[in-house]
Design an enzyme around this catalytic site. Structure first.
Site, PDB file in Angstrom:
ATOM      1  N   ARG A 141       0.918  33.485  27.909  1.00  0.00           N
ATOM      2  CA  ARG A 141       0.155  32.268  28.244  1.00  0.00           C
ATOM      3  C   ARG A 141       0.471  31.830  29.657  1.00  0.00           C
ATOM      4  O   ARG A 141       1.489  32.223  30.218  1.00  0.00           O
ATOM      5  CB  ARG A 141       0.583  31.112  27.329  1.00  0.00           C
ATOM      6  CG  ARG A 141       0.155  31.206  25.930  1.00  0.00           C
ATOM      7  CD  ARG A 141       0.381  29.878  25.215  1.00  0.00           C
ATOM      8  NE  ARG A 141       1.742  29.715  24.715  1.00  0.00           N
ATOM      9  CZ  ARG A 141       2.484  28.624  24.916  1.00  0.00           C
ATOM     10  NH1 ARG A 141       2.025  27.626  25.637  1.00  0.00           N
ATOM     11  NH2 ARG A 141       3.712  28.550  24.415  1.00  0.00           N
TER      12      ARG A 141
ATOM     13  N   SER B 130      11.531  26.670  39.550  1.00  0.00           N
ATOM     14  CA  SER B 130      10.666  25.499  39.760  1.00  0.00           C
ATOM     15  C   SER B 130      11.147  24.757  40.993  1.00  0.00           C
ATOM     16  O   SER B 130      12.353  24.750  41.288  1.00  0.00           O
ATOM     17  CB  SER B 130      10.751  24.568  38.545  1.00  0.00           C
ATOM     18  OG  SER B 130      10.118  23.329  38.845  1.00  0.00           O
TER      19      SER B 130
ATOM     20  N   TYR C   9      15.949  20.286  32.463  1.00  0.00           N
ATOM     21  CA  TYR C   9      15.052  21.248  33.112  1.00  0.00           C
ATOM     22  C   TYR C   9      15.511  21.537  34.554  1.00  0.00           C
ATOM     23  O   TYR C   9      15.614  22.704  34.963  1.00  0.00           O
ATOM     24  CB  TYR C   9      13.628  20.676  33.093  1.00  0.00           C
ATOM     25  CG  TYR C   9      12.552  21.609  33.583  1.00  0.00           C
ATOM     26  CD1 TYR C   9      12.034  22.599  32.744  1.00  0.00           C
ATOM     27  CD2 TYR C   9      12.028  21.496  34.873  1.00  0.00           C
ATOM     28  CE1 TYR C   9      11.023  23.452  33.196  1.00  0.00           C
ATOM     29  CE2 TYR C   9      11.022  22.343  35.318  1.00  0.00           C
ATOM     30  CZ  TYR C   9      10.525  23.318  34.475  1.00  0.00           C
ATOM     31  OH  TYR C   9       9.526  24.158  34.914  1.00  0.00           O
TER      32      TYR C   9
HETATM   33  P1  NAP Z   1       3.573  27.634  29.090  1.00  0.00           P
HETATM   34  O1  NAP Z   1       2.106  27.631  29.371  1.00  0.00           O
HETATM   35  O2  NAP Z   1       4.135  26.595  28.181  1.00  0.00           O
HETATM   36  O3  NAP Z   1       3.986  29.095  28.567  1.00  0.00           O
HETATM   37  C1  NAP Z   1       5.319  29.378  28.246  1.00  0.00           C
HETATM   38  C2  NAP Z   1       5.462  30.835  27.868  1.00  0.00           C
HETATM   39  O4  NAP Z   1       6.836  31.088  27.568  1.00  0.00           O
HETATM   40  C3  NAP Z   1       4.670  31.185  26.619  1.00  0.00           C
HETATM   41  O5  NAP Z   1       4.228  32.519  26.724  1.00  0.00           O
HETATM   42  C4  NAP Z   1       5.716  31.049  25.522  1.00  0.00           C
HETATM   43  O6  NAP Z   1       5.332  31.836  24.392  1.00  0.00           O
HETATM   44  C5  NAP Z   1       6.957  31.588  26.221  1.00  0.00           C
HETATM   45  N1  NAP Z   1       8.240  31.121  25.680  1.00  0.00           N
HETATM   46  C6  NAP Z   1       8.682  29.845  25.572  1.00  0.00           C
HETATM   47  N2  NAP Z   1       9.892  29.826  25.015  1.00  0.00           N
HETATM   48  C7  NAP Z   1      10.241  31.116  24.769  1.00  0.00           C
HETATM   49  C8  NAP Z   1      11.380  31.742  24.211  1.00  0.00           C
HETATM   50  N3  NAP Z   1      12.418  31.038  23.763  1.00  0.00           N
HETATM   51  N4  NAP Z   1      11.391  33.094  24.111  1.00  0.00           N
HETATM   52  C9  NAP Z   1      10.354  33.835  24.539  1.00  0.00           C
HETATM   53  N5  NAP Z   1       9.240  33.292  25.092  1.00  0.00           N
HETATM   54  C10 NAP Z   1       9.195  31.955  25.191  1.00  0.00           C
HETATM   55  O7  NAP Z   1       4.422  27.494  30.433  1.00  0.00           O
HETATM   56  P2  NAP Z   1       3.994  27.741  31.960  1.00  0.00           P
HETATM   57  O8  NAP Z   1       3.557  26.451  32.526  1.00  0.00           O
HETATM   58  O9  NAP Z   1       3.145  28.938  32.072  1.00  0.00           O
HETATM   59  O10 NAP Z   1       5.448  28.022  32.582  1.00  0.00           O
HETATM   60  C11 NAP Z   1       5.960  29.336  32.773  1.00  0.00           C
HETATM   61  C12 NAP Z   1       7.226  29.240  33.598  1.00  0.00           C
HETATM   62  O11 NAP Z   1       6.948  28.611  34.849  1.00  0.00           O
HETATM   63  C13 NAP Z   1       8.323  28.390  32.939  1.00  0.00           C
HETATM   64  O12 NAP Z   1       9.586  28.962  33.211  1.00  0.00           O
HETATM   65  C14 NAP Z   1       8.187  27.057  33.638  1.00  0.00           C
HETATM   66  O13 NAP Z   1       9.403  26.338  33.639  1.00  0.00           O
HETATM   67  C15 NAP Z   1       7.795  27.508  35.027  1.00  0.00           C
HETATM   68  N6  NAP Z   1       7.125  26.485  35.812  1.00  0.00           N
HETATM   69  C16 NAP Z   1       5.929  25.944  35.397  1.00  0.00           C
HETATM   70  C17 NAP Z   1       5.316  24.968  36.174  1.00  0.00           C
HETATM   71  C18 NAP Z   1       3.996  24.352  35.803  1.00  0.00           C
HETATM   72  O14 NAP Z   1       3.581  23.398  36.504  1.00  0.00           O
HETATM   73  N7  NAP Z   1       3.299  24.809  34.785  1.00  0.00           N
HETATM   74  C19 NAP Z   1       5.930  24.539  37.358  1.00  0.00           C
HETATM   75  C20 NAP Z   1       7.142  25.105  37.742  1.00  0.00           C
HETATM   76  C21 NAP Z   1       7.725  26.085  36.962  1.00  0.00           C
HETATM   77  P3  NAP Z   1       5.805  31.452  22.890  1.00  0.00           P
HETATM   78  O15 NAP Z   1       5.613  29.966  22.748  1.00  0.00           O
HETATM   79  O16 NAP Z   1       4.945  32.274  22.003  1.00  0.00           O
HETATM   80  O17 NAP Z   1       7.235  31.870  22.809  1.00  0.00           O
END
Ligand code: NAP
Length: 248
Positions: free
Chosen positions: A19, A143, A156
């Site tokens: 995702r 991040s 976080y």
């Molecule tokens: P997201 O849409 O919530 O997706 C999270 C992904 O991680 C999903 O595929 C989820 O799949 C998987 N996941 C979560 N916990 C897990 C675990 N314990 N083991 C294995 N897989 C796990 O998040 P996103 O926004 O794409 O974020 C991805 C990364 O970018 C994260 O590290 C986040 O901190 C970082 N980030 C995001 C943003 C933002 O604005 N969106 C900004 C800075 C950094 P399942 O739920 O099926 O496990």
């Protein structure tokens, strides 16, 4: 559109590859020619993501990255089904926000164990093979919050700042074995994680972003693909913000 397939023959693990940003990274690495191992807790979503990727050699693996034994099992399964791991992208991450006095023990631990512990578990699990083969590339998705902090995100921010230290340490420890380790630090990216933000908060955020917009998963994925490829062969231990200028 012509594509270089610079990652052809490689096998890339993308944690949280089902995702959001992780799915964008899975797509970008597949377009680069790598076989992708999509790792997530929800096996159905991981399988759906692996099935839609361009090219061949992709597979889904169910794993909670906070569990060290599950990580070892997953790496072994990837190596036996898809081949030696050449790229590891530690993208799986969660947020459990609260102001510090109200933050529950389990929300502190779960975020640290997933975001920081998960990356450590996966790096340790792939490191032996990469060291033996004297080749590998690791990218940690951190991040900008890990650089500048954020009220309400003690767990976080600490997990992401920890990942920056882990990135530089792994880079120093494994450079002599031809293994690179870098981090990409996104700003605010449009995914499930940010979908719940109130409209007023999004407007306020946009005002703080010089680029004037939230990022898309593809904005982050392109940088990860570059770092995973041969053109980044002399880059290690770096943290690259992908944030439209927000944290300058
Ligand atoms: P997201 O849409 O919530 O997706 C999270 C992904 O991680 C999903 O595929 C989820 O799949 C998987 N996941 C979560 N916990 C897990 C675990 N314990 N083991 C294995 N897989 C796990 O998040 P996103 O926004 O794409 O974020 C991805 C990364 O970018 C994260 O590290 C986040 O901190 C970082 N980030 C995001 C943003 C933002 O604005 N969106 C900004 C800075 C950094 P399942 O739920 O099926 O496990």
């Amino acid at each position: 559109m012509t594509d270089t397939s610079e990652l052809a023959g490689g096998v890339a693990i993308v944690t949280g590859g089902s995702r959001g940003i992780g799915l964008g990274i899975s797509r970008a690495l597949a377009r680069g020619g790598a076989g992708v191992a999509v790792v997530a807790r929800n096996g159905e979503r991981a399988a759906a993501a692996a099935a839609e990727l361009e090219g061949e050699g992709h597979a889904a693996h169910t794993c909670d990255v906070a569990d060290p034994r599950a990580c070892r099992r997953t790496v072994a399964a990837v190596e036996s089904r898809q081949g030696p791991v050449t790229i590891l992208v530690n993208n799986a991450g969660i947020a459990r926000d609260n102001i510090l006095p109200r933050m529950r023990d389990e929300d502190w631990s779960r975020v640290i164990d997933t975001n920081l512990g998960g990356a450590f578990n996966m790096i340790r699990a792939v490191s032996r093979g990469m060291m033996k083969r004297r080749a590998g590339c690791i990218v940690n998705v951190t991040s900008v919050i890990g650089l500048v902090g954020n009220a309400g995100q003690a767990n976080y921010a600490a997990s992401k700042a920890g990942l920056h230290g882990l990135t530089r340490t792994v880079a120093k420890e494994l450079a002599s074995r031809n293994i690179r380790c870098n981090a990409v630090a996104p700003g605010f990216i449009r995914t499930d994680m940010t979908a719940g933000l109130p409209e007023a908060r999004v407007r306020e955020l946009k005002e703080r972003i010089p680029a004037g917009r939230l990022g898309e998963p593809a904005d982050v994925a392109g940088v990860v693909r570059f770092l995973a490829g041969p053109e980044a062969g002399y880059i290690t231990g770096q943290i690259i913000a992908v944030d439209g200028g927000m944290a300058m």
